[in-house]
Motif scaffolding. Structure first.
Motif, PDB file in Angstrom:
ATOM      1  N   HIS A   1     -39.059   2.280  44.434  1.00  0.00           N
ATOM      2  CA  HIS A   1     -38.801   2.195  43.002  1.00  0.00           C
ATOM      3  C   HIS A   1     -40.000   1.601  42.269  1.00  0.00           C
ATOM      4  O   HIS A   1     -40.392   2.095  41.196  1.00  0.00           O
ATOM      5  N   TYR A   2     -40.596   0.549  42.852  1.00  0.00           N
ATOM      6  CA  TYR A   2     -41.775  -0.061  42.241  1.00  0.00           C
ATOM      7  C   TYR A   2     -42.907   0.967  42.123  1.00  0.00           C
ATOM      8  O   TYR A   2     -43.651   0.980  41.139  1.00  0.00           O
ATOM      9  N   HIS A   3     -43.026   1.805  43.133  1.00  0.00           N
ATOM     10  CA  HIS A   3     -44.053   2.852  43.097  1.00  0.00           C
ATOM     11  C   HIS A   3     -43.732   3.875  42.010  1.00  0.00           C
ATOM     12  O   HIS A   3     -44.598   4.269  41.222  1.00  0.00           O
ATOM     13  N   LYS A   4     -42.480   4.251  41.925  1.00  0.00           N
ATOM     14  CA  LYS A   4     -42.050   5.279  40.973  1.00  0.00           C
ATOM     15  C   LYS A   4     -42.330   4.863  39.528  1.00  0.00           C
ATOM     16  O   LYS A   4     -42.754   5.692  38.699  1.00  0.00           O
ATOM     17  N   ILE A   5     -42.119   3.575  39.210  1.00  0.00           N
ATOM     18  CA  ILE A   5     -42.312   3.114  37.828  1.00  0.00           C
ATOM     19  C   ILE A   5     -43.733   2.604  37.585  1.00  0.00           C
ATOM     20  O   ILE A   5     -44.046   2.129  36.495  1.00  0.00           O
ATOM     21  N   GLY A   6     -44.585   2.694  38.597  1.00  0.00           N
ATOM     22  CA  GLY A   6     -45.978   2.304  38.428  1.00  0.00           C
ATOM     23  C   GLY A   6     -46.242   0.821  38.523  1.00  0.00           C
ATOM     24  O   GLY A   6     -47.322   0.348  38.173  1.00  0.00           O
ATOM     25  N   LEU A   7     -45.265   0.066  39.010  1.00  0.00           N
ATOM     26  CA  LEU A   7     -45.432  -1.383  39.119  1.00  0.00           C
ATOM     27  C   LEU A   7     -46.243  -1.766  40.352  1.00  0.00           C
ATOM     28  O   LEU A   7     -47.046  -2.699  40.318  1.00  0.00           O
ATOM     29  N   LEU A   8     -46.037  -1.038  41.441  1.00  0.00           N
ATOM     30  CA  LEU A   8     -46.764  -1.318  42.686  1.00  0.00           C
ATOM     31  C   LEU A   8     -47.068   0.003  43.380  1.00  0.00           C
ATOM     32  O   LEU A   8     -46.215   0.565  44.073  1.00  0.00           O
TER      33      LEU A   8
END
Length: 251
Positions: A21-28
């Motif tokens: 999820h973090y990858h999907k939203i560009g956070l990590l």
């Protein structure tokens, strides 16, 4: 050395689903993605994940965390800020634990905790600003005075609020009990109150306190605030403060 998403999950105790999820939203974002679609993370990504988790402990939203991480590229500065915020959280939790233990002990003794102590430690900075909003707007409108907009030290404010509530409770009790405004017990209560204020960075001499209570009588907002607690309290407090200032002019 690069780690797979599973290895990062095991290391950080963050679920694979959350990392996705973090990858999907560009956070990590991963350091790289293999041809087979595997996400790989390096030291830089692990440091960013740690920063994310620190902010999550402080209840920041993911959107806020993203903005904070983009704003502060200096990791040392960011860690210092997080340390300060977490220290404030720790102190607040300690005060809440202290309130809980006192409440528990009072229950066991059959002696409930005084009302002014029931909620010590619960106020947040936003709650304090909201509590002070009406007074701030009034002072600005009537006198052109603005309260300082600096960060509020919540534990300090809680302690001062508890002391002020206890002081006003003692004044109300003296008034209700028919104790004269110049009684030594009243003077002692004022003496202790001023000592507390001065020990917490508020330089208040006896004459200043007397002048302040005189102002309360002339100001509708503060007069109502005191009289709502107990009829005659504002006048009693002023008489007591003036008598104390006269008895102890050097205090």
């Amino acid at each position: 050395m690069l780690l797979t998403v599973k290895e990062v999950s095991e290391l950080s105790k963050v679920t694979v689903k959350t990392l996705h999820h973090y990858h999907k939203i560009g956070l990590l974002e991963p350091a790289e993605i293999t041809e087979a679609g595997y996400r790989l993370y390096g030291a830089k990504e692990l440091e960013r994940l740690q920063a994310i988790l620190f902010y999550r402990e402080l209840d920041f939203s993911l959107e806020q965390i993203g903005q904070l991480l983009d704003r502060e590229p200096n990791r040392a500065a960011m860690l210092a800020e997080q340390e300060e915020l977490l220290e404030q959280r720790r102190l607040r939790l300690e005060r809440i634990m202290d309130t809980l233990r006192k409440t528990k002990a009072g229950l066991e003794r059959g002696k409930p905790l005084p009302q002014e102590e029931l909620f010590i430690g619960f106020e947040s900075e936003d709650e304090w600003r909201e509590a002070l909003r009406e007074q701030s707007e009034y002072l600005k409108e009537q006198y052109g005075v603005e309260l300082e907009a600096e960060r509020i030290d919540v534990p300090e404010m809680n302690e001062q609020a508890a002391e002020a509530a206890a002081f006003m409770k003692s004044m109300s009790a003296f008034l209700a009990g028919g104790v004269k405004h110049n009684d030594p017990r009243v003077h002692q209560s004022i003496r202790e109150h001023l000592a507390f204020l001065n020990s917490h960075g508020h330089r208040v001499a006896a004459k200043n306190f007397a002048a302040q209570t005189a102002f309360f009588l002339q100001d509708e907002f503060h007069l109502r605030m005191l009289e709502d607690q107990q009829t005659g309290l504002a006048y009693y407090l002023n008489a007591a403060a003036a008598a104390y200032a006269e008895a102890e002019p050097d205090a």
